[in-house]
Design a protein around this motif. Structure first.
Motif, PDB file in Angstrom:
ATOM      1  N   PRO A  72       2.715   1.501 -12.948  1.00 10.83           N
ATOM      2  CA  PRO A  72       3.041   0.796 -14.839  1.00 10.83           C
ATOM      3  C   PRO A  72       2.444  -0.201 -15.297  1.00 10.83           C
ATOM      4  CG  PRO A  72       4.473   1.028 -12.806  1.00 10.83           C
ATOM      5  CD  PRO A  72       2.982   1.795 -11.622  1.00 10.83           C
ATOM      6  N   VAL A  73       1.918  -0.963 -14.277  1.00  7.96           N
ATOM      7  CA  VAL A  73       1.354  -2.048 -14.929  1.00  7.96           C
ATOM      8  C   VAL A  73      -0.226  -2.292 -14.658  1.00  7.96           C
ATOM      9  CG1 VAL A  73       0.944  -4.467 -15.445  1.00  7.96           C
ATOM     10  CG2 VAL A  73       3.160  -3.487 -15.504  1.00  7.96           C
ATOM     11  N   PHE A  74      -1.601  -1.929 -15.378  1.00  8.26           N
ATOM     12  CA  PHE A  74      -2.676  -1.650 -14.421  1.00  8.26           C
ATOM     13  C   PHE A  74      -2.895  -2.675 -15.381  1.00  8.26           C
ATOM     14  CE2 PHE A  74      -6.698   0.190 -14.527  1.00  8.26           C
ATOM     15  CZ  PHE A  74      -6.553   1.272 -13.242  1.00  8.26           C
ATOM     16  N   ARG A  75      -3.996  -3.444 -14.945  1.00  2.00           N
ATOM     17  CA  ARG A  75      -4.834  -5.125 -15.166  1.00  2.00           C
ATOM     18  C   ARG A  75      -6.306  -4.719 -15.065  1.00  2.00           C
ATOM     19  NH1 ARG A  75      -3.403 -10.627 -14.227  1.00  2.00           N
ATOM     20  NH2 ARG A  75      -1.840  -9.555 -15.873  1.00  2.00           N
ATOM     21  N   LEU A  76      -7.199  -5.169 -16.048  1.00  2.00           N
ATOM     22  CA  LEU A  76      -8.507  -4.564 -16.703  1.00  2.00           C
ATOM     23  C   LEU A  76      -9.570  -5.653 -17.227  1.00  2.00           C
ATOM     24  CD1 LEU A  76      -6.647  -1.929 -18.257  1.00  2.00           C
ATOM     25  CD2 LEU A  76      -8.845  -1.195 -17.515  1.00  2.00           C
ATOM     26  N   LYS A 119       0.986  -1.474   0.005  1.00  2.00           N
ATOM     27  CA  LYS A 119      -0.365  -0.190   0.037  1.00  2.00           C
ATOM     28  C   LYS A 119       1.083   1.575  -0.476  1.00  2.00           C
ATOM     29  CE  LYS A 119      -4.472  -2.770   2.580  1.00  2.00           C
ATOM     30  NZ  LYS A 119      -5.093  -2.593   3.370  1.00  2.00           N
ATOM     31  N   ASN A 120       2.460   1.396   0.653  1.00  2.00           N
ATOM     32  CA  ASN A 120       3.271   1.870   0.405  1.00  2.00           C
ATOM     33  C   ASN A 120       3.789   1.753  -0.518  1.00  2.00           C
ATOM     34  OD1 ASN A 120       2.392   3.095   2.894  1.00  2.00           O
ATOM     35  ND2 ASN A 120       3.433   1.185   3.958  1.00  2.00           N
ATOM     36  N   PRO A 121       4.699   3.805  -1.463  1.00  2.00           N
ATOM     37  CA  PRO A 121       5.631   3.234  -2.848  1.00  2.00           C
ATOM     38  C   PRO A 121       6.416   2.934  -2.400  1.00  2.00           C
ATOM     39  CG  PRO A 121       4.265   5.702  -1.876  1.00  2.00           C
ATOM     40  CD  PRO A 121       4.241   4.798  -0.832  1.00  2.00           C
ATOM     41  N   LEU A 122       6.992   1.770  -3.421  1.00  2.00           N
ATOM     42  CA  LEU A 122       8.351   0.748  -3.391  1.00  2.00           C
ATOM     43  C   LEU A 122       9.542   1.884  -3.991  1.00  2.00           C
ATOM     44  CD1 LEU A 122       7.642  -2.815  -3.851  1.00  2.00           C
ATOM     45  CD2 LEU A 122       7.253  -1.264  -1.679  1.00  2.00           C
ATOM     46  N   SER A 123      10.824   1.720  -4.065  1.00  2.00           N
ATOM     47  CA  SER A 123      11.899   2.019  -4.337  1.00  2.00           C
ATOM     48  C   SER A 123      12.901   0.964  -5.474  1.00  2.00           C
ATOM     49  CB  SER A 123      13.138   2.771  -3.377  1.00  2.00           C
ATOM     50  OG  SER A 123      13.524   0.935  -3.351  1.00  2.00           O
ATOM     51  N   LYS A 124      12.818   1.084  -6.375  1.00  2.00           N
ATOM     52  CA  LYS A 124      13.216   0.718  -7.209  1.00  2.00           C
ATOM     53  C   LYS A 124      14.244  -0.339  -6.900  1.00  2.00           C
ATOM     54  CE  LYS A 124      16.625  -0.576 -11.150  1.00  2.00           C
ATOM     55  NZ  LYS A 124      16.861   0.414 -12.365  1.00  2.00           N
ATOM     56  N   TYR A 125      15.110  -0.320  -5.905  1.00  2.00           N
ATOM     57  CA  TYR A 125      15.704  -1.112  -5.474  1.00  2.00           C
ATOM     58  C   TYR A 125      15.276  -1.919  -4.282  1.00  2.00           C
ATOM     59  CZ  TYR A 125      18.817  -3.202  -1.258  1.00  2.00           C
ATOM     60  OH  TYR A 125      19.523  -4.561  -0.654  1.00  2.00           O
ATOM     61  N   GLU A 126      14.242  -1.793  -3.411  1.00  2.00           N
ATOM     62  CA  GLU A 126      12.804  -2.668  -2.865  1.00  2.00           C
ATOM     63  C   GLU A 126      12.423  -3.713  -3.865  1.00  2.00           C
ATOM     64  OE1 GLU A 126       9.588  -2.452   0.790  1.00  2.00           O
ATOM     65  OE2 GLU A 126      10.890  -0.761  -0.001  1.00  2.00           O
ATOM     66  N   MET A 154       4.680 -13.027  -8.936  1.00  2.00           N
ATOM     67  CA  MET A 154       5.790 -11.928  -8.965  1.00  2.00           C
ATOM     68  C   MET A 154       5.352 -10.347  -9.941  1.00  2.00           C
ATOM     69  SD  MET A 154       9.413 -13.479  -9.945  1.00  2.00           S
ATOM     70  CE  MET A 154      10.848 -14.054  -9.040  1.00  2.00           C
ATOM     71  N   GLU A 155       4.099 -11.281 -11.111  1.00  2.00           N
ATOM     72  CA  GLU A 155       3.318 -10.489 -11.212  1.00  2.00           C
ATOM     73  C   GLU A 155       2.227  -9.591 -10.244  1.00  2.00           C
ATOM     74  OE1 GLU A 155       1.762 -11.430 -15.069  1.00  2.00           O
ATOM     75  OE2 GLU A 155       3.752 -12.954 -15.647  1.00  2.00           O
ATOM     76  N   SER A 156       1.660 -11.070  -9.688  1.00  2.00           N
ATOM     77  CA  SER A 156       0.945 -10.044  -8.942  1.00  2.00           C
ATOM     78  C   SER A 156       1.617  -8.514  -8.152  1.00  2.00           C
ATOM     79  CB  SER A 156       0.248 -10.909  -7.934  1.00  2.00           C
ATOM     80  OG  SER A 156       1.284 -11.342  -6.742  1.00  2.00           O
ATOM     81  N   ILE A 157       3.108  -8.934  -7.504  1.00  2.00           N
ATOM     82  CA  ILE A 157       3.502  -7.954  -6.934  1.00  2.00           C
ATOM     83  C   ILE A 157       3.963  -6.246  -8.090  1.00  2.00           C
ATOM     84  CG2 ILE A 157       5.698  -7.316  -6.020  1.00  2.00           C
ATOM     85  CD1 ILE A 157       5.863 -10.126  -4.659  1.00  2.00           C
ATOM     86  N   ALA A 158       4.356  -6.647  -8.612  1.00  2.00           N
ATOM     87  CA  ALA A 158       4.387  -5.402 -10.439  1.00  2.00           C
ATOM     88  C   ALA A 158       3.559  -4.978 -10.079  1.00  2.00           C
ATOM     89  CB  ALA A 158       4.665  -6.725 -11.294  1.00  2.00           C
ATOM     90  N   TYR A 159       1.933  -6.101 -10.256  1.00  2.00           N
ATOM     91  CA  TYR A 159       0.598  -4.978 -10.761  1.00  2.00           C
ATOM     92  C   TYR A 159       0.403  -3.809  -9.594  1.00  2.00           C
ATOM     93  CZ  TYR A 159       0.582  -8.192 -14.382  1.00  2.00           C
ATOM     94  OH  TYR A 159       0.816  -8.709 -15.708  1.00  2.00           O
ATOM     95  N   SER A 160       0.726  -4.498  -7.959  1.00  2.00           N
ATOM     96  CA  SER A 160       0.390  -3.357  -6.935  1.00  2.00           C
ATOM     97  C   SER A 160       0.891  -2.736  -6.693  1.00  2.00           C
ATOM     98  CB  SER A 160       0.089  -4.982  -5.876  1.00  2.00           C
ATOM     99  OG  SER A 160      -0.138  -6.080  -5.787  1.00  2.00           O
ATOM    100  N   VAL A 161       2.496  -2.596  -7.195  1.00  2.00           N
ATOM    101  CA  VAL A 161       3.241  -1.893  -6.664  1.00  2.00           C
ATOM    102  C   VAL A 161       2.387  -0.092  -7.105  1.00  2.00           C
ATOM    103  CG1 VAL A 161       5.311  -0.573  -7.414  1.00  2.00           C
ATOM    104  CG2 VAL A 161       5.035  -2.560  -7.274  1.00  2.00           C
TER     105      VAL A 161
END
Length: 368
Positions: A290-294, A66-73, A134-141
Motif C-alpha cells: 500500500p505504501v511503497f518507498r523508492l 513477513k506475514n500478511p496483517l489484517s486491519k484489526y491487527e 509507525m511508518e516503518s511498520i506501515a511500509y513493511s505491511v
C-alpha cells in the motif's frame, strides 16, 4: 548496544549489552524490576553493562511482518505503540530509552500482544521518532488476500499530516477505524495505574479513588482533541545504533508458528497494485504494498535504486488508495517529477497509466 534474543521454556529472553559510555539508572531499573508493566519485558541487571529481559514468548516485529496483517491487527499494533509511550510517561520514565526498532520489538503471534524493551540508561542521546517507527511498520505491511488495504495508505497520510507524535489524535483515529482495538487496550490496562506500593490496603484505596475515565492514562480514548506533544525530526528510518541479531531457538524449544490465524480478517475486494518500468535497466518493479518507498538507502526502502547518487536515500513513496495511485516526495534533494512537472514535497500527487516518474534524473514508466 548489542542485542541477543532466544526462546527458552516458552519464555522470551533478551540480553542487552550496553556500551561503556552508558550508565544504568538505578531509579529506572528499580521501577521496572518491581513493577509488572504490561507490554514491557521485565529487566534484571546481571552485570554492570548487561541487562537480561524476560517475558512471554514472541518473535521480532521484523519477522512477524513477513506475514500478511489484517486491519484489526495493524491498528492493534499502532494502539500498543501509543499505549507504551503513555505508560512510560505515567511511570516517570524517559521516552528516548524505549527501543523502537523492528528487530528488537517482539510480538506474540497468538495474542498479537507486543513486548517492548526499555533500556534504563542515563546517557542515551538518541532522538526517538515514534511516528517514523509507525511508518516503518506501515511500509513493511504485506496485503492479506481479498482484503482492501486502503486503510494503510490513509493511515500513513494521516501520520504525515500531524507534523509530530500526537497521542490524542492517533488514539482518536484508531478508535474511529476500529473500536474493538480501543476496547481491547482499555481492557488490558485495568489495574495498570502506575501506582507503586507493596501494601494491598494502600493499593485498593488508590484504585477506588480512580474513576473509569482515568484509564485514558494507559488506554485508548474513544475521542480526543488534537494536541501536539513531541517534536519529531524528518527521519523515518530504523535506528542504526543497534547491532542486528536474529531470534535464536534453544534446543528443545520452538518459536511460535508463523501461520497463526490473524484477528478479524474481513473479506473485501482484492486490491490491485501497479508497477514501474525502470528505463535505464529495463527492470519491472512490482509496487506490491500500500505504501511503497523508492530511494538509494538500502535499509530504508522497498526498491533500492542502484548506481545513481542523485537519488535521495528515502526519495519518494508510491501510495495505493483503492483504484487511485499517488506519489509522495519525501523532501528529496533533487526532487521528484511526473511528466517533467516538479512535485511539491510532502504532498500527494496522483499518477496515471503511462506517466513518466522521475526521481532526480532516474526515469520510470508507471503501469497499471
Amino acid at each position: 548496544m548489542k542485542f541477543k534474543a532466544k526462546i527458552k521454556n516458552s519464555q522470551l529472553i533478551v540480553k542487552v549489552k550496553i556500551s561503556s559510555d552508558d550508565v544504568i539508572s538505578e531509579r529506572e531499573i528499580d521501577i521496572l524490576e518491581k513493577k509488572n508493566i504490561r507490554g514491557f519485558l521485565k529487566p534484571k541487571q546481571s552485570r554492570s553493562n548487561l541487562i537480561e529481559y524476560t517475558g512471554p514468548a514472541g518473535v521480532s516485529m521484523s519477522d512477524h511482518l513477513k506475514n500478511p496483517l489484517s486491519k484489526y491487527e495493524f491498528f492493534y499494533i499502532m494502539a500498543q505503540i501509543v499505549d507504551a509511550t503513555k505508560k512510560i510517561q505515567n511511570n516517570n520514565l524517559f521516552l528516548n530509552n524505549l527501543i523502537l526498532d523492528l528487530r528488537y520489538v517482539y510480538i506474540n503471534e497468538n495474542t498479537k500482544e507486543i513486548q517492548f524493551v526499555y533500556v534504563p540508561v542515563m546517557s542515551n542521546h538518541i532522538c526517538l521518532n515514534v511516528t517514523g517507527f509507525m511508518e516503518s511498520i506501515a511500509y513493511s505491511v504485506k496485503p492479506m488476500a481479498n482484503q482492501d488495504f486502503d486503510f494503510v495508505a490513509k493511515y500513513v497520510s494521516f501520520i504525515k499530516s500531524l507534523g509530530g507524535f500526537d497521542v490524542s489524535a492517533i488514539e482518536s483515529y484508531v478508535s474511529r477505524e476500529d473500536k474493538d482495538v480501543a476496547r481491547q487496550i482499555r481492557k488490558q490496562n485495568i489495574g495498570q495505574s502506575g501506582f507503586i506500593t507493596d501494601k494491598p490496603k494502600d493499593y485498593y484505596e488508590h484504585r477506588d479513588q480512580k474513576s473509569q475515565v482515568d484509564y485514558e492514562a494507559t488506554g485508548l480514548l474513544e475521542e480526543g482533541e488534537v494536541t501536539g506533544l513531541l517534536e519529531e525530526d524528518d527521519a523515518t528510518g530504523l535506528l542504526d545504533e543497534y547491532e542486528a541479531t536474529s531470534l535464536l531457538n534453544d534446543e528443545g524449544t520452538s518459536l511460535l508458528e508463523e501461520n497463526s490465524v490473524p484477528f478479524n480478517g474481513a473479506s473485501h475486494q482484492e486490491v490491485h497494485f501497479p508497477s514501474l518500468l525502470r528505463i535505464s535497466t529495463n527492470e519491472t518493479i512490482s509496487i506490491n504494498k500500500p505504501v511503497f518507498r523508492l530511494g538509494k538507502g538500502r535499509s530504508y526502502v522497498d526498491y533500492f535504486v542502484t548506481d545513481n547518487n542523485a537519488v535521495s536515500r528515502s526519495h519518494a513513496d508510491i501510495i495505493t488508495r483503492g483504484n487511485r495511485y499517488f506519489v509522495f516526495d519525501q523532501n528529496s534533494t533533487n526532487h521528484t517529477f511526473i511528466n517533467d512537472e516538479l512535485l511539491a514535497a510532502k504532498v500527494e500527487t496522483e499518477i496515471f497509466e503511462g506517466n513518466i516518474l522521475r526521481l532526480a534524473n532516474e526515469e520510470f514508466i508507471f503501469h497499471l
